[in-house]
Design a protein around this motif. Structure first.
Motif: not given
Length: 61
Positions: A19-34
Motif C-alpha cells: 500500500i505504501w509503495k503504490l501510494s508513493e508511485e501514485l503521488d509520483r505519477l500524478y506529480q509528473e502528469g502521467k
C-alpha cells in the motif's frame, strides 16, 4: 508468539508495504502528469485484499 501469529504479522506487513509503495508511485505519477489508471487499479485491489485480510483476522480472534 506462535507460528500463526508470525505468518499473520508477515502478511500484514507485506500488505502495508505494498500500500505504501503504490501510494508513493501514485503521488509520483500524478506529480509528473502521467497516467495513474493502472496504478490506481492495483492500489484498489491491494486495499480490497487488505480489508478482506483484516475481516478474516477479526473472525478468527
Amino acid at each position: 508468539m506462535n507460528i500463526r501469529n508470525l505468518d499473520v504479522k508477515k502478511q500484514e506487513t507485506e500488505l502495508y508495504n505494498e500500500i505504501w509503495k503504490l501510494s508513493e508511485e501514485l503521488d509520483r505519477l500524478y506529480q509528473e502528469g502521467k497516467d495513474t489508471t493502472d496504478t490506481s487499479q492495483r492500489f484498489g485491489e491491494v486495499l480490497d485484499e487488505f480489508l478482506l485480510f483484516r475481516q478474516q483476522e477479526a473472525k478468527t480472534r
